[in-house]
Write a protein that holds these residues in place. Sequence first.
Motif, PDB file in Angstrom:
ATOM      1  N   MET A   1       9.323   2.199 -13.690  1.00  0.00           N
ATOM      2  CA  MET A   1       8.118   1.134 -13.313  1.00  0.00           C
ATOM      3  C   MET A   1       7.277   1.263 -14.303  1.00  0.00           C
ATOM      4  N   ASN A   2       6.688   0.295 -15.156  1.00  0.00           N
ATOM      5  CA  ASN A   2       5.662   0.399 -16.113  1.00  0.00           C
ATOM      6  C   ASN A   2       4.333   0.456 -15.573  1.00  0.00           C
ATOM      7  N   ASN A   3       3.259   0.843 -16.455  1.00  0.00           N
ATOM      8  CA  ASN A   3       1.909   0.946 -15.885  1.00  0.00           C
ATOM      9  C   ASN A   3       1.518  -0.148 -15.433  1.00  0.00           C
ATOM     10  N   ASP A   4       1.612  -1.424 -15.961  1.00  0.00           N
ATOM     11  CA  ASP A   4       1.271  -2.558 -15.594  1.00  0.00           C
ATOM     12  C   ASP A   4       1.382  -2.788 -14.221  1.00  0.00           C
ATOM     13  N   SER A   5       2.820  -2.815 -13.798  1.00  0.00           N
ATOM     14  CA  SER A   5       3.452  -2.898 -12.509  1.00  0.00           C
ATOM     15  C   SER A   5       2.741  -1.928 -11.350  1.00  0.00           C
ATOM     16  N   LEU A   6       2.665  -0.915 -12.017  1.00  0.00           N
ATOM     17  CA  LEU A   6       1.917   0.229 -11.207  1.00  0.00           C
ATOM     18  C   LEU A   6       0.853  -0.027 -10.400  1.00  0.00           C
ATOM     19  N   LYS A   7      -0.099  -0.350 -11.723  1.00  0.00           N
ATOM     20  CA  LYS A   7      -1.671  -0.826 -11.419  1.00  0.00           C
ATOM     21  C   LYS A   7      -1.514  -2.212 -10.483  1.00  0.00           C
ATOM     22  N   THR A   8      -0.694  -3.115 -10.651  1.00  0.00           N
ATOM     23  CA  THR A   8      -0.293  -4.207  -9.994  1.00  0.00           C
ATOM     24  C   THR A   8      -0.138  -3.939  -8.461  1.00  0.00           C
ATOM     25  N   LYS A   9       0.894  -3.135  -8.255  1.00  0.00           N
ATOM     26  CA  LYS A   9       1.300  -2.408  -6.833  1.00  0.00           C
ATOM     27  C   LYS A   9       0.066  -1.805  -6.278  1.00  0.00           C
ATOM     28  N   LEU A  10      -0.466  -1.148  -6.868  1.00  0.00           N
ATOM     29  CA  LEU A  10      -1.748  -0.420  -6.470  1.00  0.00           C
ATOM     30  C   LEU A  10      -2.769  -1.273  -5.881  1.00  0.00           C
ATOM     31  N   LEU A  11      -3.051  -2.457  -6.874  1.00  0.00           N
ATOM     32  CA  LEU A  11      -4.041  -3.158  -6.467  1.00  0.00           C
ATOM     33  C   LEU A  11      -3.651  -3.960  -5.053  1.00  0.00           C
ATOM     34  N   GLU A  12      -2.545  -4.316  -4.938  1.00  0.00           N
ATOM     35  CA  GLU A  12      -2.047  -4.880  -3.619  1.00  0.00           C
ATOM     36  C   GLU A  12      -2.164  -3.986  -2.561  1.00  0.00           C
ATOM     37  N   THR A  13      -2.072  -2.722  -2.629  1.00  0.00           N
ATOM     38  CA  THR A  13      -2.168  -1.722  -1.565  1.00  0.00           C
ATOM     39  C   THR A  13      -3.444  -1.566  -1.275  1.00  0.00           C
ATOM     40  N   ILE A  14      -4.451  -1.696  -2.382  1.00  0.00           N
ATOM     41  CA  ILE A  14      -6.090  -1.605  -2.003  1.00  0.00           C
ATOM     42  C   ILE A  14      -6.250  -2.796  -1.338  1.00  0.00           C
ATOM     43  N   ASN A  15      -6.013  -3.738  -1.590  1.00  0.00           N
ATOM     44  CA  ASN A  15      -6.290  -4.928  -0.882  1.00  0.00           C
ATOM     45  C   ASN A  15      -5.779  -5.186   0.568  1.00  0.00           C
ATOM     46  N   ILE A  16      -4.498  -4.753   0.758  1.00  0.00           N
ATOM     47  CA  ILE A  16      -4.083  -4.431   2.117  1.00  0.00           C
ATOM     48  C   ILE A  16      -5.019  -3.722   3.166  1.00  0.00           C
TER      49      ILE A  16
END
Length: 82
Positions: A1-16
């Motif tokens: 998983m590249n860094n951009d997709s990791l950041k996107t997933k982390l942002l989703e987790t943060i919002n949840i």
Amino acid sequence: MNNDSLKTKLLETINIKRKEMIETANKEGYTSELAVQCSQDLDLLLNEYQQMLIEEKKPKVAPFHDLVHSMKLFTYADRYSY
């Protein structure tokens, strides 16, 4: 998983987690044990995201540069003190 997709997933987790914290605080009170735990979990996620941003901005240093820098730590006297 590249860094951009990791950041996107982390942002989703943060919002949840943020939504969970707000809902919990509204139901049980802002100082309830569960609301505080959600807040602490959210803090950890935000810290992780911030660290990712910091790491992205760090200049990439070549291994040779590290070697030269470490060599500068030795003095002339260190080389010949037996």
